[in-house]
Every structure is written in structure tokens, then in C-alpha cells.
Design an enzyme around this catalytic site. Structure first.
Site, short mmCIF file in Angstrom:
data_model
loop_
_atom_site.label_atom_id
_atom_site.label_comp_id
_atom_site.label_asym_id
_atom_site.label_seq_id
_atom_site.Cartn_x
_atom_site.Cartn_y
_atom_site.Cartn_z
N MET A 27 0.84 -1.20 0.00
CA MET A 27 0.00 0.00 0.00
C MET A 27 0.87 1.25 0.00
SD MET A 27 -2.92 -0.83 2.80
CE MET A 27 -2.07 -2.07 3.75
N HIS A 28 0.40 2.26 -0.72
CA HIS A 28 1.01 3.58 -0.57
C HIS A 28 0.43 4.13 0.74
CE1 HIS A 28 2.21 3.53 -4.77
NE2 HIS A 28 0.97 3.38 -5.16
N GLU A 166 -0.93 -3.15 -13.16
CA GLU A 166 -1.54 -1.82 -13.01
C GLU A 166 -0.97 -0.77 -13.97
OE1 GLU A 166 -1.02 -3.56 -10.06
OE2 GLU A 166 -3.15 -3.84 -9.61
N TYR A 168 2.30 -0.12 -14.53
CA TYR A 168 3.62 0.41 -14.17
C TYR A 168 4.68 -0.15 -15.14
CZ TYR A 168 1.72 2.30 -9.79
OH TYR A 168 1.01 3.03 -8.87
N ARG A 216 3.88 -9.66 -9.15
CA ARG A 216 2.49 -9.22 -9.30
C ARG A 216 2.28 -8.95 -10.79
NH1 ARG A 216 -2.01 -7.27 -6.43
NH2 ARG A 216 -3.08 -5.52 -7.36
N HIS A 254 -4.11 1.61 -13.83
CA HIS A 254 -4.60 2.80 -13.14
C HIS A 254 -5.37 3.73 -14.08
CE1 HIS A 254 -2.99 1.69 -9.40
NE2 HIS A 254 -1.74 2.02 -9.61
N ARG A 313 -6.21 -2.93 1.80
CA ARG A 313 -7.00 -2.00 2.62
C ARG A 313 -7.66 -2.67 3.83
NH1 ARG A 313 -10.75 0.22 -1.93
NH2 ARG A 313 -10.70 -2.01 -2.32
N GLN A 341 -11.89 6.69 0.84
CA GLN A 341 -11.96 8.09 1.29
C GLN A 341 -10.74 8.54 2.10
OE1 GLN A 341 -16.37 8.31 2.04
NE2 GLN A 341 -15.72 10.16 3.09
N GLY A 651 -21.06 16.58 13.27
CA GLY A 651 -21.78 17.60 12.52
C GLY A 651 -22.32 18.73 13.37
FE1 SF4 Z 1 -9.68 2.82 2.66
FE2 SF4 Z 1 -12.29 3.06 3.16
FE3 SF4 Z 1 -11.14 0.64 3.26
FE4 SF4 Z 1 -10.59 2.40 5.12
S1 SF4 Z 1 -12.60 1.51 4.73
S2 SF4 Z 1 -9.13 1.16 4.02
S3 SF4 Z 1 -10.64 4.33 3.97
S4 SF4 Z 1 -11.32 1.95 1.48
#
Ligand code: SF4
Ligand code: NAP
Length: 676
Positions: A27-28, A166, A168, A216, A254, A313, A341, A651
Site C-alpha cells: 500500500m502507498h 496496473e 507500471y 504481481r 490505473h 485495505r 476516502q 456535525g
Molecule cells: Fe480505505 Fe475506506 Fe477501506 Fe478504510 S474503509 S481502508 S478508507 S477503502
């Protein structure tokens, strides 16, 4: 029924025997640009190694200057830097895990002016044009890869992953799309494969057998002039002969105009493609992309589609994913909802990555595991939306006595609308996780209960946290109370009230979500077939780039216009890595966009607007207001003196730019502040 047994059957990869089938993918993180890159990276990997993952792959490290993804990114070219990397490998080995260093040469995706590629063809996602490499430069680059791998070995890495997917550098050589050379490095399949295979052979020769080489490779390219599954299989066979230990399967470049990792992509959508690679080789093969639950991972292994699963992720979302899977605590896993996000969108904005559902990710040294507070406090939390939920759980974890008041019959607040949007069903997982954690840490949850001042006073709380969230902004347009008008909450709650001709006022995140919600054509197809049809993916992978050249479905079911007052592009406020997907979805469903206007009034004739100096009436059955929010702060004054500390989060504190990530982060930060 999930048992997770297969996932914990040991497997041999090269000289290593791993106790489970999970690889934590590269991961970056952006930590390479932090004030303490190696310290923070080591802390990040340590938590995941402690969490039971058996093999970790680092973020990309370049083998030379030209290959840097961006100026200042990680590079290993010199023995002087070995000690720094050794700190990472020692940390991971002490935690009984293994670690590969990913070698990433960015090729024409590099964000600097010294970029190189097989041919001087600019990528559509990069302003810089690459320099075409000479024969001598290609030979030097092969040496650079081998040198980088040797330094990785000296730094204690168990092996390397060569990033050949991807779009690269290595992938640019194998694809006719980016390789227009007519010398020994271009043209035929054999020539296009020469560079990556030479790197593999030279690395194996230089480093011996006790060093993992994971490749990969690109399986589905999803771009024009990409290769098809037959060439991908041929390349996999060649990689095995060249001496690699394990294949990892990459999906989509990408620059592909097809989503491959976002929430809209069904879970396990590409396992079928990985299976086609597994069929032709004898070495282990790993599946990747949208594998976020134990159930999906297990199905892939059980179906013999892959030997290992490569999750990235999901390890941001939950460092303990593997141990929880092993202990069958499936409901306690904080699931990655594939929103991008706080991870990829942060990276694209030049920020350190984190995670919407787990704000500690990549910030482990700043938020060490929460202390059990020495002085437990009695805390009331008002509002069970994202901010109130995350605060309550973290505060209860720290030993505080927490009572959570919610006027609705269920927890979730705004999250309850997100999970109704087609393609955003993953938000269900977040709601499930919150519910399980409230129970686990003994938060007293009072549903259907509007906290009132007398009750709060009589309970003598030490702290009252107001997390009552937001409400839809009330517009002052003449006729706003007309029978055709609904605010977005009413529209989500009562979709049967929405007519055929609809105007949506406000084109922020919620306006786009609403447009998707009311134009979704529910079909009986299984989700992967629907996804392939909708994005034109060849389910056999036989066409070049696995592209069919046509899409199926997306019949228009309503006449919808999405409106904004400002001029210019729609969807500017949407996430960098996902906004284009929402835009493409609406385009496919025939949603019209109308901007640069003023709303005048609403009456039986419809919505009256002023645009380009003219007043027009747009007829509508239903007008849905998605024009932002206001704080829901009715209780603020009456509770302000009812406890020694009264604190606002989410909020109700700051409505501008509020989203779920900010709300959850707010809750977690306050819990830390009160507990440390
Ligand atoms: Fe990224 Fe959303 Fe997964 Fe968290 S839940 S790792 S922010 S994709
Ligand atoms: P938002 O992003 O602020 O958008 C509000 C929209 O309403 C804007 O398009 C604005 O455009 C319009 N507007 C603002 N004030 C108005 C007024 N007085 N009269 C008429 N129109 C007005 O708010 P949101 O859509 O409610 O989203 C809230 C938050 O949730 C945001 O942070 C958003 O990023 C996040 N979110 C994101 C997603 C996603 O990324 N997919 C999805 C849901 C929510 P004009 O002023 O030009 O008309």
C-alpha cells in the site's frame, strides 16, 4: 457457513512455510514523506504482524531515480540505507511474521520530469511525457533491479515483490499499448516479456534460492491494446520457468475507465481470472481486489481459485483481521468498506493515508493502543451517528461508563442513508461492527430515547458529549413547502413518494447518491455478471484487455435532472478516486446535469429557474432537496451547564465538509483526549 479452516492450512512459498493464507498487500501509505518514515512504518507493520498476518509486502520502493513514483518517495540503491530498512524487517521478524519489499519502478506513471518508459507515450493520467529508453538504459535498469533486490536481502527482507501490473514500468514493456518498440524489447510476445523475465532470472541468479521472488502480474488489463488471458497465462508459465516462487494477480491499469477496487465492485469479482492463472502453473497463486471478508477469502481458497489471498485495505481497517478470523470472531472484524476516502484519496491529495473506519491506521505512533483510563468517568453521549458511535466505543474501551442516547429506533444516523445507495451496501458492515462493539464494551444504549435536560441532570454525568449530528438544510425558495418537494431524508425513507420526473437540487455527495438511488434498475443477475455487463468486461478474458467494447443494461427508469447553482464541472466535491465512477454511473443511466442557474420558485407548474438571463419552468413530479446540512443543535443551550464538561463532536460541532471519516475521527480523537 464460514469456518476459516482452509485459510489456516499452512503453505510453502519458496523456502518459507507460512501458517496461514493471508498476505498483507502493498500500500502507498504516504509515511515515507512523514517526519519519521521508518519508525512509523515499523509501528504500522508491527501491529499487523502482531495481528497474525503471515506475509507482509511493503509499499513500493524504487530501484533507481527515474523509477520514483514521486520526488522523495522510497528508493533503495545504496548500502548506506540498508540499516534503516533493517529496522523494519527486525520489527516484523520479532513479531513472528515475514516481509517482502515491493520493487516499484513507476515508468510512465512517475510524477516527475525524469520519467522513462519503453516508448515515449504519455499516460492519460500523467502530464509528463516519458523518455524512450535506449538499449543501454534498459540493461542498466535490469542491473538496478538486481542491485535493489540484493540490498533488500542485506536489509533482512525475506524476499521481494516485483510490481508488474496496473500499468507500471514492467507492465508497460509487456503491453502492446505502451510498448511500440521494434528492437529485441518490443513487438512479439517473447520480446515484450524479455525485460521482466531477464530481471527475474538475474535476480534469482544473484540471490540464490532462499529468497522469495513474488511477481504481481497483470491478469486483466481493462484497457485498449492490453493483453488477453491467453497471453497472461503464457506469461505466468514463463515466470514460473524463470524462477519465481509465487504469482500475485493484478487487475486493471490505473488509467482504466473501469472501477476495480471501489465499493461498486462486487466482492471477489476477479477470482475467476486468478483461477485461470492458477490452472496453468504449479507455484502458489494469490488472488487480490475486493476481498474484504473472511467469507469471501475462504470461498476463493475452497473453490481452488487461488492458494493465497492478498488483502491490502482490509489491514488498514483492522490490524487484527487474521487473528479474529482464526478465533472465529468474524463479527468483530472492522471491515474495509472500499470507500477509498481516507486511504487512496489521502494519497492523491499528498496526505498520509488512514482509514475511514479506523482512524488509527498509519497513525499508530500518534495514537498508541488506548490506555485504560486511571480515572473512569461517567459519560452521556447524545446521538448515535458516526461520531457518537465511535466516541462511545473508544471511551468504553478505555474503561469509562458510557450511556448513549438515540431518539431513533436504531443506531447509525446519516450512515443509515449511505447503506441504502446502490453500490454502498458495504456501509452495513460498519453498522454491524459498531453494534457488536457497543455490546462488547458494555455501552448502555438507549434507543427511542430523546435525552432531556432533567434526566441528564439527575444522572450527574462527568461529561456530556453532544453528537446529535445534522439535519437537511432548509431552503428559503418560494414554494418550498409545495407537495412535490421532499428533503433527502424523506426521499430515502419514503421512495414510494418519488414520481417519474424528478429534479434533484444540489449536486454534492448526497445529490449524486440520491440520483443513483432513484435510477437504479434492480436486476436478478448475480452481482459479478451485472458488474461485468455494466462495465463491458469480457467474462472469459479472451478479448484484448478483456474489454467487450460494449456495455449491457442500465435501462433508464426515471427522468432525472441533477442541478447545481454554480457553473463548471459537476461532482468536484466527490472523492478523487471514486468521483469519476459516480459520474459514469449517472451518465449511463441518462441523468441530466443542469448548472449555472438560480432557483426562483416552486409551484404546480414545477421549478422556476433563471439561467443565461432567462426565466424557465422545468416541470417535475418530485423535487428533492440535497442542498447540504445544518447542525442539529436544538439541545445545545439547555444542556450546556449540566455537567463539568459538555463537548460537541461531529456535525453538530462543524457541519462544513463533514463526512463519515471526519465524524469517526472526531469521536476517536475525543476518546483519546479524555483517556490519556
Ligand atoms: Fe480505505 Fe475506506 Fe477501506 Fe478504510 S474503509 S481502508 S478508507 S477503502
Ligand atoms: P455538499 O457536498 O456540501 O453539497 C451541497 C450541494 O448543495 C452543493 O452542490 C451546493 O451547490 C448546493 N447548495 C448549497 N447551499 C445551497 C443553498 N442554500 N441553496 C441551494 N443549493 C445549495 O453536501 P452534501 O451533498 O449534503 O454532502 C455532505 C457531506 O457528505 C459532504 O462532505 C460530502 O462530501 C459527503 N458525502 C460524500 C459522498 C461521496 O463522496 N460519494 C456521498 C455522500 C456524502 P450549489 O451551491 O452550486 O448549488
Amino acid at each position: 457457513m464460514t469456518s476459516s479452516k482452509q485459510l489456516f492450512t499452512p503453505i510453502k512459498i519458496g523456502h518459507l512455510t507460512l501458517p496461514n493464507r493471508f498476505i498483507m498487500g502493498s500500500m502507498h501509505t504516504g509515511l515515507d514523506h512523514s517526519d519519521d518514515p521508518f519508525g512509523r512504518l515499523a509501528a504500522f507493520y508491527k501491529e499487523r504482524a502482531d495481528g497474525g498476518v503471515s506475509l507482509i509486502v511493503t509499499g513500493g520502493v524504487s530501484p533507481n531515480e527515474e523509477g520514483l513514483i514521486s520526488p522523495g518517495a522510497m528508493m533503495l540503491t545504496n548500502a548506506e540505507h540498508v540499516e534503516q530498512y533493517k529496522f523494519i524487517t527486525d520489527t516484523v521478524h520479532k513479531a513472528n511474521s515475514n516481509i517482502l519489499m515491493q520493487i516499484l519502478h513507476a515508468g510512465r506513471y512517475a510524477k516527475h520530469e525524469n520519467l522513462v518508459a519503453p516508448s515515449a507515450i504519455r499516460s492519460p493520467i500523467n502530464p509528463f511525457v516519458p523518455k524512450e529508453m535506449s538499449d543501454a538504459e534498459i540493461m542498466q535498469t535490469i542491473d538496478d533491479f538486481v542491485n535493489c533486490a540484493q540490498l533488500a536481502q542485506q536489509a533482512g527482507f525475506d524476499g521481494i515483490e516485483l510490481l508488474g501490473s496496473e500499468g507500471y514500468f514492467l507492465n508497460e514493456f509487456t503491453a502492446p499499448r505502451t510498448n511500440h518498440r521494434s528492437d529485441q524489447w518490443g513487438g512479439s510476445f517473447e520480446n515484450r516479456s524479455r525485460l521482466p523475465l531477464d530481471i527475474v532470472r538475474s535476480t534469482r541468479k544473484a540471490l540464490g534460492e532462499n529468497f522469495i521472488i513474488q511477481y504481481r502480474m497483470s491478469v486483466l488489463e481493462l484497457v485498449e491494446d492490453g493483453w488477453n488471458i491467453d497471453e497472461a497465462q503464457q506469461f505466468a508459465i514463463a515466470l514460473e520457468s524463470a524462477g519465481i516462487d509465487i504469482i500475485n494477480t493484478g487487475i486493471g491499469w490505473h488509467e482504466a475507465a473501469i472501477p476495480t477496487i471501489a465499493m461498486q465492485v462486487p466482492r471477489g469479482a476477479f477470482a475467476w481470472a486468478t483461477a485461470k492463472i492458477k490452472q496453468v502453473v504449479n507455484i502458489p497463486v494469490a488472488a487480490a481486489n475486493r476481498i474484504n471478508t473472511v467469507e469471501v477469502a475462504e470461498k476463493i481458497i475452497d473453490n481452488n481459485e487461488a492458494d493465497m489471498v492478498y488483502l491490502s485495505r482490509p489491514f488498514l481497517a483492522d490490524a487484527d483481521f487474521v487473528n479474529k478470523a482464526k478465533n472465529q470472531q468474524f463479527d468483530e472484524i472492522n471491515t474495509c468498506i472500499a470507500c477509498n476516502q481516507s486511504c487512496l484519496d489521502h494519497i492523491f491529495a499528498g496526505k498520509i493515508a488512514s482509514c475511514l473506519v479506523n482512524p488509527r491506521a498509519c497513525h499508530e505512533t500518534l495514537y498508541p493502543a488506548i490506555n485504560t483510563s486511571t480515572s473512569a468517568q461517567k459519560i452521556a453521549v447524545i446521538g448515535a451517528g458516526a461520531a457518537g458511535l465511535s466516541f462511545s466505543i473508544e471511551a468504553a474501551k478505555a474503561g469509562h461508563s458510557v450511556t448513549l442516547y438515540e431518539s431513533a429506533s436504531t443506531i447509525g444516523g446519516q450512515l443509515l442513508y449511505a447503506h441504502l445507495v446502490p453500490g454502498k451496501e458495504e456501509f452495513d458492515e460498519l453498522l454491524r461492527y459498531f453494534a457488536v462493539m457497543l455490546d462488547k464494551y458494555g455501552v448502555s444504549v438507549k434507543l427511542n430515547c430523546t435525552a432531556d435536560a432533567n434526566q441528564l441532570q439527575s444522572e450527574q454525568y462527568d461529561v456530556i458529549v453532544l453528537s446529535s449530528g445534522i439535519k437537511p438544510r432548509q431552503l428559503g425558495i418560494s414554494g418550498i413547502n409545495h407537495a412535490s418537494v421532499l428533503n433527502y431524508q424523506e426521499a430515502f425513507n419514503q421512495p414510494n413518494k418519488i414520481g417519474q420526473k424528478v429534479l434533484i437540487l444540489g449536486a454534492g455527495g448526497i445529490g449524486f447518491d440520491m440520483a443513483e438511488f432513484i435510477t437504479h434498475n434492480h436486476s436478478n443477475k448475480d452481482p459479478i455478471t451485472e458488474y461485468n455487463d455494466s462495465w463491458g468486461i469480457d467474462p472469459e478474458g479472451k478479448k484484448p484487455g478483456a474489454l467487450l467494447g460494449k456495455t449491457v443494461g442500465n435501462k433508464q427508469i426515471r427522468d432525472v435532472t441533477l442541478m447545481q447553482r454554480k457553473s463548471g464541472k459537476f461532482g468536484r466535491s466527490l472523492g478523487k478516486t471514486t468521483g469519476w465512477i459516480h459520474q459514469a454511473e449517472l451518465h449511463k443511466r441518462g441523468v441530466k446535469l443542469l448548472g449555472d442557474l438560480e432557483y426562483i420558485k416552486i409551484d404546480d407548474a414545477g421549478l422556476h429557474i433563471e439561467r443565461e438571463g432567462e426565466i424557465r419552468v422545468i416541470p417535475a413530479d418530485t423535487i428533492i432537496i440535497c442542498a447540504g446540512q445544518e447542525p442539529c443543535d436544538e439541545l445545545a443551550d439547555s444542556i450546556s451547564t449540566l455537567a463539568p464538561k459538555v463537548i460537541h463532536i461531529g456535525g453538530v460541532k462543524e457541519v462544513r465538509e463533514l463526512d463519515a471519516a471526519q465524524a469517526i475521527r472526531d469521536g476517536v480523537r475525543l476518546a483519546y483526549k479524555l483517556s490519556n
